[in-house]
Design a protein around this motif. Structure first.
Motif, PDB file in Angstrom:
ATOM      1  N   ALA A   3      11.353 -26.822  -6.084  1.00  0.00           N
ATOM      2  CA  ALA A   3      10.814 -26.917  -4.725  1.00  0.00           C
ATOM      3  C   ALA A   3       9.402 -26.349  -4.672  1.00  0.00           C
ATOM      4  CB  ALA A   3      11.720 -26.171  -3.744  1.00  0.00           C
ATOM      5  N   GLU A   4       8.537 -27.037  -3.966  1.00  0.00           N
ATOM      6  CA  GLU A   4       7.174 -26.557  -3.759  1.00  0.00           C
ATOM      7  C   GLU A   4       7.157 -25.621  -2.550  1.00  0.00           C
ATOM      8  OE1 GLU A   4       4.341 -27.134  -5.516  1.00  0.00           O
ATOM      9  OE2 GLU A   4       5.578 -28.157  -7.001  1.00  0.00           O
ATOM     10  N   LEU A   5       6.564 -24.463  -2.725  1.00  0.00           N
ATOM     11  CA  LEU A   5       6.448 -23.501  -1.625  1.00  0.00           C
ATOM     12  C   LEU A   5       5.007 -23.050  -1.494  1.00  0.00           C
ATOM     13  CD1 LEU A   5       9.530 -21.196  -2.322  1.00  0.00           C
ATOM     14  CD2 LEU A   5       9.359 -22.978  -0.606  1.00  0.00           C
ATOM     15  N   ASP A   6       4.564 -22.821  -0.254  1.00  0.00           N
ATOM     16  CA  ASP A   6       3.255 -22.225  -0.046  1.00  0.00           C
ATOM     17  C   ASP A   6       3.271 -20.829  -0.639  1.00  0.00           C
ATOM     18  OD1 ASP A   6       2.285 -24.420   1.349  1.00  0.00           O
ATOM     19  OD2 ASP A   6       2.807 -23.587   3.304  1.00  0.00           O
ATOM     20  N   ARG A   7       2.144 -20.456  -1.230  1.00  0.00           N
ATOM     21  CA  ARG A   7       2.065 -19.178  -1.948  1.00  0.00           C
ATOM     22  C   ARG A   7       0.788 -18.471  -1.529  1.00  0.00           C
ATOM     23  NH1 ARG A   7       2.414 -18.848  -8.485  1.00  0.00           N
ATOM     24  NH2 ARG A   7       0.840 -17.278  -8.720  1.00  0.00           N
ATOM     25  N   THR A   8       0.903 -17.141  -1.385  1.00  0.00           N
ATOM     26  CA  THR A   8      -0.270 -16.339  -1.058  1.00  0.00           C
ATOM     27  C   THR A   8      -0.215 -15.040  -1.858  1.00  0.00           C
ATOM     28  OG1 THR A   8      -1.592 -15.432   0.758  1.00  0.00           O
ATOM     29  CG2 THR A   8       0.778 -15.142   0.923  1.00  0.00           C
ATOM     30  N   THR A   9      -1.366 -14.436  -2.067  1.00  0.00           N
ATOM     31  CA  THR A   9      -1.450 -13.182  -2.810  1.00  0.00           C
ATOM     32  C   THR A   9      -1.544 -12.020  -1.824  1.00  0.00           C
ATOM     33  OG1 THR A   9      -2.579 -14.319  -4.592  1.00  0.00           O
ATOM     34  CG2 THR A   9      -2.743 -11.926  -4.564  1.00  0.00           C
ATOM     35  N   ARG A  65       0.841  -1.221   0.000  1.00  0.00           N
ATOM     36  CA  ARG A  65       0.000   0.000   0.000  1.00  0.00           C
ATOM     37  C   ARG A  65       0.865   1.255   0.000  1.00  0.00           C
ATOM     38  NH1 ARG A  65      -3.097  -2.859   3.599  1.00  0.00           N
ATOM     39  NH2 ARG A  65      -2.186  -1.790   5.372  1.00  0.00           N
ATOM     40  N   ALA A  66       1.902   1.267   0.840  1.00  0.00           N
ATOM     41  CA  ALA A  66       2.781   2.442   0.917  1.00  0.00           C
ATOM     42  C   ALA A  66       3.522   2.655  -0.399  1.00  0.00           C
ATOM     43  CB  ALA A  66       3.780   2.274   2.067  1.00  0.00           C
ATOM     44  N   LEU A  67       3.975   1.593  -1.023  1.00  0.00           N
ATOM     45  CA  LEU A  67       4.650   1.720  -2.317  1.00  0.00           C
ATOM     46  C   LEU A  67       3.697   2.284  -3.363  1.00  0.00           C
ATOM     47  CD1 LEU A  67       6.677  -1.619  -2.335  1.00  0.00           C
ATOM     48  CD2 LEU A  67       7.645   0.690  -2.294  1.00  0.00           C
ATOM     49  N   ARG A  68       2.463   1.819  -3.369  1.00  0.00           N
ATOM     50  CA  ARG A  68       1.479   2.339  -4.327  1.00  0.00           C
ATOM     51  C   ARG A  68       1.171   3.811  -4.071  1.00  0.00           C
ATOM     52  NH1 ARG A  68      -1.477  -3.123  -4.421  1.00  0.00           N
ATOM     53  NH2 ARG A  68      -0.835  -3.844  -6.481  1.00  0.00           N
ATOM     54  N   GLU A  69       1.040   4.167  -2.795  1.00  0.00           N
ATOM     55  CA  GLU A  69       0.750   5.566  -2.461  1.00  0.00           C
ATOM     56  C   GLU A  69       1.882   6.477  -2.921  1.00  0.00           C
ATOM     57  OE1 GLU A  69       0.009   5.659   1.753  1.00  0.00           O
ATOM     58  OE2 GLU A  69      -1.848   4.498   1.549  1.00  0.00           O
ATOM     59  N   ARG A  70       3.110   6.024  -2.799  1.00  0.00           N
ATOM     60  CA  ARG A  70       4.271   6.862  -3.134  1.00  0.00           C
ATOM     61  C   ARG A  70       4.636   6.823  -4.619  1.00  0.00           C
ATOM     62  NH1 ARG A  70       7.645   9.288  -5.100  1.00  0.00           N
ATOM     63  NH2 ARG A  70       9.563  10.151  -4.248  1.00  0.00           N
ATOM     64  N   PHE A  71       4.523   5.632  -5.253  1.00  0.00           N
ATOM     65  CA  PHE A  71       5.038   5.475  -6.612  1.00  0.00           C
ATOM     66  C   PHE A  71       3.967   5.182  -7.662  1.00  0.00           C
ATOM     67  CE2 PHE A  71       8.505   4.415  -3.725  1.00  0.00           C
ATOM     68  CZ  PHE A  71       9.454   5.325  -4.158  1.00  0.00           C
ATOM     69  N   GLY A  72       2.716   5.066  -7.250  1.00  0.00           N
ATOM     70  CA  GLY A  72       1.655   4.788  -8.216  1.00  0.00           C
ATOM     71  C   GLY A  72       1.522   3.303  -8.486  1.00  0.00           C
ATOM     72  N   GLU A  73       1.159   2.984  -9.712  1.00  0.00           N
ATOM     73  CA  GLU A  73       0.936   1.584 -10.072  1.00  0.00           C
ATOM     74  C   GLU A  73       2.242   0.795  -9.960  1.00  0.00           C
ATOM     75  OE1 GLU A  73      -0.709  -0.926 -13.847  1.00  0.00           O
ATOM     76  OE2 GLU A  73      -1.570   1.041 -13.425  1.00  0.00           O
ATOM     77  N   ILE A  74       2.154  -0.365  -9.342  1.00  0.00           N
ATOM     78  CA  ILE A  74       3.318  -1.238  -9.192  1.00  0.00           C
ATOM     79  C   ILE A  74       2.919  -2.654  -9.584  1.00  0.00           C
ATOM     80  CG2 ILE A  74       4.294   0.190  -7.363  1.00  0.00           C
ATOM     81  CD1 ILE A  74       3.482  -1.985  -5.357  1.00  0.00           C
ATOM     82  N   VAL A  75       3.913  -3.478  -9.848  1.00  0.00           N
ATOM     83  CA  VAL A  75       3.700  -4.895 -10.107  1.00  0.00           C
ATOM     84  C   VAL A  75       4.142  -5.639  -8.857  1.00  0.00           C
ATOM     85  CG1 VAL A  75       4.342  -6.866 -11.554  1.00  0.00           C
ATOM     86  CG2 VAL A  75       4.153  -4.573 -12.569  1.00  0.00           C
ATOM     87  N   VAL A  76       3.306  -6.570  -8.378  1.00  0.00           N
ATOM     88  CA  VAL A  76       3.621  -7.312  -7.161  1.00  0.00           C
ATOM     89  C   VAL A  76       3.488  -8.811  -7.439  1.00  0.00           C
ATOM     90  CG1 VAL A  76       3.025  -7.692  -4.737  1.00  0.00           C
ATOM     91  CG2 VAL A  76       2.730  -5.427  -5.740  1.00  0.00           C
ATOM     92  N   SER A  77       4.473  -9.552  -7.002  1.00  0.00           N
ATOM     93  CA  SER A  77       4.443 -11.009  -7.140  1.00  0.00           C
ATOM     94  C   SER A  77       3.583 -11.605  -6.032  1.00  0.00           C
ATOM     95  CB  SER A  77       5.857 -11.574  -7.020  1.00  0.00           C
ATOM     96  OG  SER A  77       6.274 -11.599  -5.663  1.00  0.00           O
TER      97      SER A  77
END
Length: 162
Positions: free
Chosen positions: A154-160, A24-36
């Motif tokens: 390797a299998e890793l747990d993933r969350t959005t 949220r802070a990155l979006r507020e400061r830099f606008g649209e971002i890409v997040v994994s």
């Protein structure tokens, strides 16, 4: 616009809360971002709770050092303690891994490309959102480096986070 920054984000203290707040802070400061997506990984260098690790791409109007300073202030706002051991629990850890095709080495804590790129917890999320990005000094894309990594399967747990 100064450049495109590729960031590594991690937390093992209320990780979902801190990582979502950082996005949220990155979006507020830099606008649209890409997040994994965020991946659950074991702590490296110490015994501690698992980390959630993710990556983000931002278009920064700041040069690398002022951006690094801004990211440190964001970490500090989330309770980052820099007085303890280097490998320890972190409410929030954000590093600049790549900044366009720049190479920065020398004094201080800012190194680009960041040596941590060798770790799966940094490389995997970045390769997922920027597979064709070439790492300066290697001639290899993030996807190529990830495909050759020992932990690729390797299998890793993933969350959005978003």
């Amino acid at each position: 616009m100064s450049g495109r920054a590729y960031l590594s984000l991690g937390s093992n203290v209320e990780p979902e809360t801190h990582l979502r707040a950082a996005v949220r802070a990155l979006r507020e400061r830099f606008g649209e971002i890409v997040v994994s997506p965020a991946y659950r990984t074991h702590a490296v260098g110490f015994d501690g709770p698992d980390f959630l690790n993710a990556a983000a791409i931002i278009d920064s109007d700041l040069e690398p050092q002022p951006l690094n300073d801004w990211l440190h202030a964001l970490e500090d706002a989330h309770g980052r303690d820099r007085t303890g051991p280097r490998f320890s629990d972190r409410a929030l850890d954000i590093d600049i891994v790549l900044f366009d095709d720049r190479v920065i080495a020398g004094g201080g804590n800012l190194r680009i490309p960041r040596p941590d790129l060798e770790h799966a917890f940094v490389l995997r999320p970045l390769a997922e959102i920027a597979p064709d990005t070439v790492v300066p000094g290697t001639g290899c894309s993030l996807a190529t480096l990830w495909a050759a990594h020992a932990e690729h399967d390797a299998e890793l747990d993933r969350t959005t986070l978003t």
